[in-house]
Design an enzyme around this catalytic site. Sequence first.
Site, short mmCIF file in Angstrom:
data_model
loop_
_atom_site.label_atom_id
_atom_site.label_comp_id
_atom_site.label_asym_id
_atom_site.label_seq_id
_atom_site.Cartn_x
_atom_site.Cartn_y
_atom_site.Cartn_z
N GLY A 164 0.85 -1.18 0.00
CA GLY A 164 0.00 0.00 0.00
C GLY A 164 0.88 1.23 0.00
N CYS A 165 0.44 2.26 0.66
CA CYS A 165 1.19 3.52 0.72
C CYS A 165 2.57 3.29 1.34
CB CYS A 165 0.42 4.53 1.54
SG CYS A 165 1.35 6.04 1.86
N PHE A 166 3.63 3.60 0.59
CA PHE A 166 4.97 3.31 1.10
C PHE A 166 5.36 4.14 2.30
CE2 PHE A 166 6.70 5.39 -3.06
CZ PHE A 166 6.45 6.68 -2.63
N TRP A 167 4.80 5.34 2.48
CA TRP A 167 5.20 6.17 3.61
C TRP A 167 4.79 5.53 4.93
CZ3 TRP A 167 8.65 8.89 1.61
CH2 TRP A 167 8.49 9.52 0.38
#
Length: 111
Positions: free
Chosen positions: A30-33
């Site tokens: 999902g969102c890498f951050w």
Amino acid sequence: MQIAEKHFVNGARLVGPWPEHCDTLVVGMGCFWGAERKFWQAPGVYSTAVGYAGGATPEPTYKEVCSGRTGHAEVVLVVFDRMREIGITNVTDLGSLENASAQTGVAIVQG
């Protein structure tokens, strides 16, 4: 593409060579951050870096990837000490991070 030598948050190296006791893992969750942030907190993790995997566009920008036209997924490179447990018993639990990001779309792939 220029890459910083050290991680902005934890000061660890962003490119190899890695210490002899380290291995690497690339995960798309999902969102890498949000995923990267969780790996920073895991014991045994030496370094992390975010980027894109798959896709056809060489060196895509964030905006290009979010458009859904490049075919890339957001991923995290995790460099970990293979002599220690990473401290995450079920890595797939990180894919459902609460409050990690409100992003959705083609680049935010879980599975």
